[in-house]
Design a protein around this motif. Structure first.
Motif, PDB file in Angstrom:
ATOM      1  N   ILE A 215       0.859  -1.191   0.000  1.00 61.86           N
ATOM      2  CA  ILE A 215       0.000   0.000   0.000  1.00 61.86           C
ATOM      3  C   ILE A 215       0.890   1.235   0.000  1.00 61.86           C
ATOM      4  O   ILE A 215       1.865   1.304   0.753  1.00 61.86           O
ATOM      5  CB  ILE A 215      -0.923   0.012   1.242  1.00 61.86           C
ATOM      6  CG1 ILE A 215      -1.918  -1.146   1.186  1.00 61.86           C
ATOM      7  CG2 ILE A 215      -1.675   1.331   1.350  1.00 61.86           C
ATOM      8  CD1 ILE A 215      -2.767  -1.265   2.427  1.00 61.86           C
ATOM      9  N   LEU A 224      -6.849   1.850   2.550  1.00 64.31           N
ATOM     10  CA  LEU A 224      -7.660   0.926   3.331  1.00 64.31           C
ATOM     11  C   LEU A 224      -8.699   0.258   2.446  1.00 64.31           C
ATOM     12  O   LEU A 224      -8.961  -0.943   2.562  1.00 64.31           O
ATOM     13  CB  LEU A 224      -8.341   1.670   4.488  1.00 64.31           C
ATOM     14  CG  LEU A 224      -9.252   0.840   5.392  1.00 64.31           C
ATOM     15  CD1 LEU A 224      -8.490  -0.323   6.025  1.00 64.31           C
ATOM     16  CD2 LEU A 224      -9.870   1.710   6.476  1.00 64.31           C
ATOM     17  N   ALA A 227      -6.949  -2.367   0.470  1.00 65.84           N
ATOM     18  CA  ALA A 227      -6.622  -3.519   1.313  1.00 65.84           C
ATOM     19  C   ALA A 227      -7.833  -4.419   1.513  1.00 65.84           C
ATOM     20  O   ALA A 227      -7.735  -5.653   1.425  1.00 65.84           O
ATOM     21  CB  ALA A 227      -6.087  -3.046   2.662  1.00 65.84           C
ATOM     22  N   LYS A 228      -8.988  -3.828   1.764  1.00 65.19           N
ATOM     23  CA  LYS A 228     -10.210  -4.613   1.966  1.00 65.19           C
ATOM     24  C   LYS A 228     -10.574  -5.391   0.716  1.00 65.19           C
ATOM     25  O   LYS A 228     -10.956  -6.566   0.783  1.00 65.19           O
ATOM     26  CB  LYS A 228     -11.366  -3.683   2.359  1.00 65.19           C
ATOM     27  CG  LYS A 228     -11.301  -3.171   3.782  1.00 65.19           C
ATOM     28  CD  LYS A 228     -12.494  -2.265   4.049  1.00 65.19           C
ATOM     29  CE  LYS A 228     -12.530  -1.787   5.481  1.00 65.19           C
ATOM     30  NZ  LYS A 228     -13.653  -0.853   5.716  1.00 65.19           N
ATOM     31  N   ILE A 239       0.886  -7.024   5.170  1.00 69.00           N
ATOM     32  CA  ILE A 239       0.765  -5.758   4.457  1.00 69.00           C
ATOM     33  C   ILE A 239       2.052  -4.965   4.639  1.00 69.00           C
ATOM     34  O   ILE A 239       2.587  -4.886   5.744  1.00 69.00           O
ATOM     35  CB  ILE A 239      -0.449  -4.957   4.953  1.00 69.00           C
ATOM     36  CG1 ILE A 239      -1.720  -5.670   4.496  1.00 69.00           C
ATOM     37  CG2 ILE A 239      -0.408  -3.517   4.441  1.00 69.00           C
ATOM     38  CD1 ILE A 239      -3.002  -4.981   4.809  1.00 69.00           C
ATOM     39  N   SER A 255      -5.217   2.050  10.712  1.00 67.46           N
ATOM     40  CA  SER A 255      -6.544   1.732  10.160  1.00 67.46           C
ATOM     41  C   SER A 255      -6.563   0.328   9.584  1.00 67.46           C
ATOM     42  O   SER A 255      -7.508  -0.438   9.782  1.00 67.46           O
ATOM     43  CB  SER A 255      -6.918   2.732   9.057  1.00 67.46           C
ATOM     44  OG  SER A 255      -7.086   4.021   9.590  1.00 67.46           O
ATOM     45  N   VAL A 256      -5.505  -0.012   8.857  1.00 69.07           N
ATOM     46  CA  VAL A 256      -5.413  -1.347   8.244  1.00 69.07           C
ATOM     47  C   VAL A 256      -5.366  -2.413   9.315  1.00 69.07           C
ATOM     48  O   VAL A 256      -6.061  -3.439   9.236  1.00 69.07           O
ATOM     49  CB  VAL A 256      -4.176  -1.431   7.321  1.00 69.07           C
ATOM     50  CG1 VAL A 256      -3.922  -2.864   6.894  1.00 69.07           C
ATOM     51  CG2 VAL A 256      -4.357  -0.552   6.098  1.00 69.07           C
ATOM     52  N   GLU A 259      -8.891  -2.761  10.900  1.00 65.67           N
ATOM     53  CA  GLU A 259      -9.950  -3.304  10.053  1.00 65.67           C
ATOM     54  C   GLU A 259      -9.700  -4.749   9.633  1.00 65.67           C
ATOM     55  O   GLU A 259     -10.640  -5.530   9.519  1.00 65.67           O
ATOM     56  CB  GLU A 259     -10.113  -2.446   8.788  1.00 65.67           C
ATOM     57  CG  GLU A 259     -10.624  -1.058   9.056  1.00 65.67           C
ATOM     58  CD  GLU A 259     -12.062  -1.024   9.542  1.00 65.67           C
ATOM     59  OE1 GLU A 259     -12.850  -1.897   9.106  1.00 65.67           O
ATOM     60  OE2 GLU A 259     -12.397  -0.140  10.348  1.00 65.67           O
ATOM     61  N   LEU A 260      -8.432  -5.115   9.376  1.00 63.14           N
ATOM     62  CA  LEU A 260      -8.144  -6.411   8.779  1.00 63.14           C
ATOM     63  C   LEU A 260      -7.425  -7.379   9.706  1.00 63.14           C
ATOM     64  O   LEU A 260      -7.426  -8.583   9.467  1.00 63.14           O
ATOM     65  CB  LEU A 260      -7.305  -6.230   7.509  1.00 63.14           C
ATOM     66  CG  LEU A 260      -7.985  -5.411   6.386  1.00 63.14           C
ATOM     67  CD1 LEU A 260      -7.027  -5.245   5.223  1.00 63.14           C
ATOM     68  CD2 LEU A 260      -9.260  -6.106   5.917  1.00 63.14           C
TER      69      LEU A 260
END
Length: 263
Positions: A215, A224, A227-228, A239, A255-256, A259-260
């Motif tokens: 990223i 983000l 990535a999703k 990542i 954030s990544v 979320e993941l």
């Protein structure tokens, strides 16, 4: 460094002379966090955490930097290096949209792995972008690793097939696979990644053991979204965030992670 500087300097100015943590201070802090691309959801989590500490543990403004550091470090989770099994061929596939730095990152990884004693070979799997094969060959020369290539416009799966056989014949321990940059919403290109994966698994059952999504830090929260989408199409194991030296908005990492849950 740039992200840390922005966060640290602005927060130090914010808390200077403040006697207590109140709503005004927290609102200004949230603006700083969002400005560093920490993201609205993660910023909300941080603000609520600090509000709770102020209420339950009488946290003072001067304690915010330390409390923030502990919170963010926990959110990133423990450091996790690439897992290299010395007894098998370790296949590492690098994916991401155009221009994020996949090829450059492969050059850096190849050099690092070689120095760590892991004999490495590279597959020039980006047969789509003009001069991509020439670029990866330059990086291969610099890192002292062999690059398996076909002609521009060729079948990426065929390149990977040849690279796996070359790696096995030469007793290499790591195969790094470059892939064409693809937009996360292009179904046909995403299907190509699935095809490449199937070719690998016919010859190395567990391959790829690692799938690195690159990223670009300068894209901010759009990273983000990427990535999703990639995570829904390809099994991402790790990542990597590139170009952090060119932005003060490296907060996308948090954030990544939130979320993941991917290291």
């Amino acid at each position: 460094k740039e992200t840390r500087k922005v966060l640290t300097n602005r927060i130090q100015v914010l808390i200077l002379g403040r006697g207590k943590i109140d709503d005004d201070l927290l609102e200004e802090l949230e603006e700083i966090l969002i400005g560093a691309d920490v993201g609205p959801e993660t910023s909300d989590d941080i603000i609520e955490h600090l509000r709770k500490l102020a209420k339950e543990q009488a946290l003072k403004p001067e304690g915010i930097p330390g409390a923030l550091a502990v919170f963010l470090e926990e959110r990133l989770g423990p450091a996790q290096p690439l897992q290299i099994d010395p007894d098998v061929l370790n296949v590492v596939m690098i994916v991401g949209v155009n221009g994020v730095g996949k090829t450059t990152t492969i050059g850096k990884l190849a050099s690092r792995l070689q120095k760590q004693g892991h004999p490495t070979i590279v597959a020039a799997g980006d047969t789509f972008r003009a001069a991509a094969i020439d670029q990866i060959e330059v990086w291969g020369e610099r890192a002292g690793v062999e690059v398996i290539r076909h002609k521009e416009g060729g079948d990426a799966a065929a390149v990977v097939f040849d690279a796996i056989h070359a790696a096995q014949a030469r007793a290499k321990k790591v195969l790094l696979i470059d892939t064409a940059g693809r937009l996360h919403n292009k179904t046909n290109l995403m299907q190509e990644l699935s095809k490449v994966r199937k070719v690998m698994q016919r010859h190395v059952p567990d391959a790829p053991q690692e799938v690195l999504l690159i990223i670009d830090a300068t894209t901010g929260q759009n990273g983000l979204v990427q990535a999703k989408e990639f995570a829904s199409s390809v099994q991402i194991s790790d990542i990597m965030i590139s170009k952090l030296d060119g932005t003060s908005k490296g907060g996308i990492a948090f954030s990544v992670a939130r979320e993941l849950g991917i290291p």
